[in-house]
Design an enzyme around this catalytic site. Structure first.
Site, PDB file in Angstrom:
ATOM      1  N   SER A  28       0.857  -1.180   0.000  1.00  0.00           N
ATOM      2  CA  SER A  28       0.000   0.000   0.000  1.00  0.00           C
ATOM      3  C   SER A  28       0.904   1.245   0.000  1.00  0.00           C
ATOM      4  CB  SER A  28      -0.957  -0.032   1.194  1.00  0.00           C
ATOM      5  OG  SER A  28      -2.005   0.884   1.019  1.00  0.00           O
ATOM      6  N   HIS A  48      -6.197  -6.281  -1.914  1.00  0.00           N
ATOM      7  CA  HIS A  48      -5.137  -5.383  -1.466  1.00  0.00           C
ATOM      8  C   HIS A  48      -4.050  -6.143  -0.709  1.00  0.00           C
ATOM      9  CE1 HIS A  48      -3.791  -1.288  -0.930  1.00  0.00           C
ATOM     10  NE2 HIS A  48      -3.729  -1.407   0.382  1.00  0.00           N
ATOM     11  N   ASP A  55      -8.241  -5.294  -6.167  1.00  0.00           N
ATOM     12  CA  ASP A  55      -7.840  -4.161  -5.341  1.00  0.00           C
ATOM     13  C   ASP A  55      -8.061  -2.845  -6.087  1.00  0.00           C
ATOM     14  OD1 ASP A  55      -6.656  -2.418  -3.569  1.00  0.00           O
ATOM     15  OD2 ASP A  55      -4.604  -2.979  -4.107  1.00  0.00           O
TER      16      ASP A  55
END
Length: 509
Positions: A192, A472, A447
């Site tokens: 991320s 994700h 994601d």
């Protein structure tokens, strides 16, 4: 050692710490739950592994080192002598001294724990390649913050540029601590926002880190991130993960009904049907209410399958179950299921209460740093997930203006300044064309953040892996027997590239 007893104590400690976290909007609550679930899973995996090998290795095993070292608060102004203490962890268990590689796990917008060097894909790779595992908590998150860090004056030294300088300083500190040389190859890992930091550390400091794995990394800053909900819509209609066109249609229809009721002023019925803690007092509360409903779907897609009780398949099963009645009534059922899963009795839809919570400058040393992350979106990234595009299945009340107003009300940052900051970030890092080398970008097609990452090979050494049916940071967890084939292949490919990088580093020496 009584491993089960230690596990129970760690679980209890972590759950107690989480209990100190204040409530928030639905997406933030879901994110906290995902982090809690991941932490408990990491605990289970670690202690199971220790019990399996206690006869052969427990005697020699040393627990991870947790410590702090002093960092400049402002790396770019040496006239400023202010400092803060940054937390880090070290796991020497797999390290083949003295020339084994260094695997750096980069922290992001939440606190880290010792399990950042004890479980996960990077830990499995360290075991395979004899690496020293180190993790660095991001400045201003977790315990790596000064007492006044959340004030409007104190928070101004929070940025990705300062964080990268922290990493460079940590590289020097660790090299001195362990007498590391060029023979110790550094590879960094992150997912991320830390995935972006991983790529950027290699981009900006190629003399320090030899290669980087950047998972689910939104390297392109985006003011109006309409593409987020476009991916959410695609995922809700994707049969690979349990979605369907009927599901997407039902979600779209249900939000259209809610919009009509808001427009007609029928707020008392909405408050009752969706268990609002208080009455909706005007347009700002309406947006908060709609945002909380949309968060359930957005969070479910982003973290699909990350917890045992929430995934796209279950949500779509409810949204297509005609026995529940209209799509509106099915949306009511989704909201009830969400409240039960979060052990909540009502939803906080007061915009003013949200502002009060986000203006709170007292420190919370665990969980997600919400005020800090909003500051970074206002000063660097944008990333505002709006719904003003026809492809969005939610309400048109989710506007860019409502997001930018938060920057002004919390930090006095104007919309113009936010726009300029996003442009600068892309100029500074190169957006999704960073022109780095030996960086591996890993993304899942479910994601929503993949829309801002690198999805195709940019060169022979700036590579991309795109995993079908995963959400994700799905590749970052420890390997499991039930991992889908596409995820297993991706993990094998990541391990292959890490091995090739280490071979190349030896040749360069």
């Amino acid at each position: 050692m009584a491993w089960a007893h230690v596990f129970a104590l760690d679980c209890l400690l972590f759950q107690c710490l989480l209990g100190l976290t204040d409530g928030g909007r639905n997406f933030q609550m879901l994110k906290r739950k995902v982090l809690q679930f991941q932490e408990v899973q990491a605990m289970k995996e670690f202690y199971l592994r220790r019990m399996m090998h206690r006869g052969e290795a427990a005697v020699d095993w040393n627990p991870p080192i947790e410590s702090y070292f002093r960092q400049p608060l402002d790396h770019f102004n040496r006239q400023n002598n202010a400092t803060y203490n940054q937390r880090y962890w070290i796991n020497e268990e797999y390290w083949k001294r003295p020339q084994g590689p260094i695997f750096l796990y980069i922290g992001g917008e939440s606190s880290l724990s010792k399990f950042s060097v004890q479980a996960g894909e990077h830990v499995e790779l360290a075991q395979s390649y004899g690496a020293l595992l180190v993790a660095l908590e991001h400045r201003y998150y977790g315990s790596s913050i000064n007492m006044d860090g959340l004030t409007n004056e104190g928070i101004r030294f929070l940025s990705s540029q300062q964080a990268l300088a922290d990493l460079a300083s940590f590289h020097r500190f660790l090299s001195e601590k362990y007498s590391l040389t060029r023979n110790n190859t550094w590879i960094c890992f992150g997912g991320s926002y830390p995935g972006s930091l991983s790529a950027w550390f290699r981009l900006k400091f190629p003399h320090l880190v030899f290669a980087a794995v950047a998972s689910s990394a939104p390297v392109r800053a985006k003011l109006d991130f309409m593409g987020y909900n476009k991916v959410v819509a695609e995922s809700l209609s994707d049969p690979v993960v349990g979605g369907s066109p009927k599901c997407l249609d039902a979600v779209t229809e249900s939000f259209r009904t809610v919009d009509q009721m808001l427009k007609a002023g029928n707020t008392s019925q909405l408050e009752k049907d969706f268990c609002s803690c208080e009455g909706l007092q005007g347009s700002e509360d309406y947006t908060e209410f709609i945002s909380n409903l949309a968060d359930i779907f957005m969070g479910t897609v982003q973290y699909n399958g990350e917890t045992s009780d929430r995934d796209i398949r279950r949500v779509c099963d409810t949204m297509t179950r005609t026995s529940l009645g209209s799509s509106y009534r099915r949306l009511m059922a989704i909201n009830q299921e969400y409240l039960q899963s979060m052990s909540q009795t009502c939803v906080q839809n007061s915009y003013q209460k949200t502002l009060e919570e986000l203006r709170n400058t007292s420190l919370s040393l665990v969980g997600v740093g919400e005020r800090q992350w909003i500051f970074q979106t206002c000063t660097e990234f944008g990333y505002y997930q709006t719904c003003e595009d026809e492809s969005c299945p939610f309400s048109r009340l989710l506007t860019l203006r409502s997001e930018l107003d938060l920057c002004l009300q919390l930090f006095g940052i104007s919309a113009k300044s936010v726009k300029e900051a996003v442009l600068f970030t892309n100029e500074y890092y190169g957006a999704d064309r960073p022109k780095a080398s030996r960086v591996l970008f890993v993304n899942g097609d479910i994601d929503p953040w993949h829309a801002l990452s690198v999805l195709h090979n940019q060169s022979h050494s700036e590579l991309a892996i795109y995993i079908n049916g995963t959400a994700h940071c799905a590749n970052m967890g420890s390997s499991k027997p039930l991992d889908p084939p596409a995820l297993k292949r991706a993990k094998e490919e990541i391990a292959y590239y890490v091995g090739e990088w280490l071979k190349a580093a030896k040749k360069n020496d």
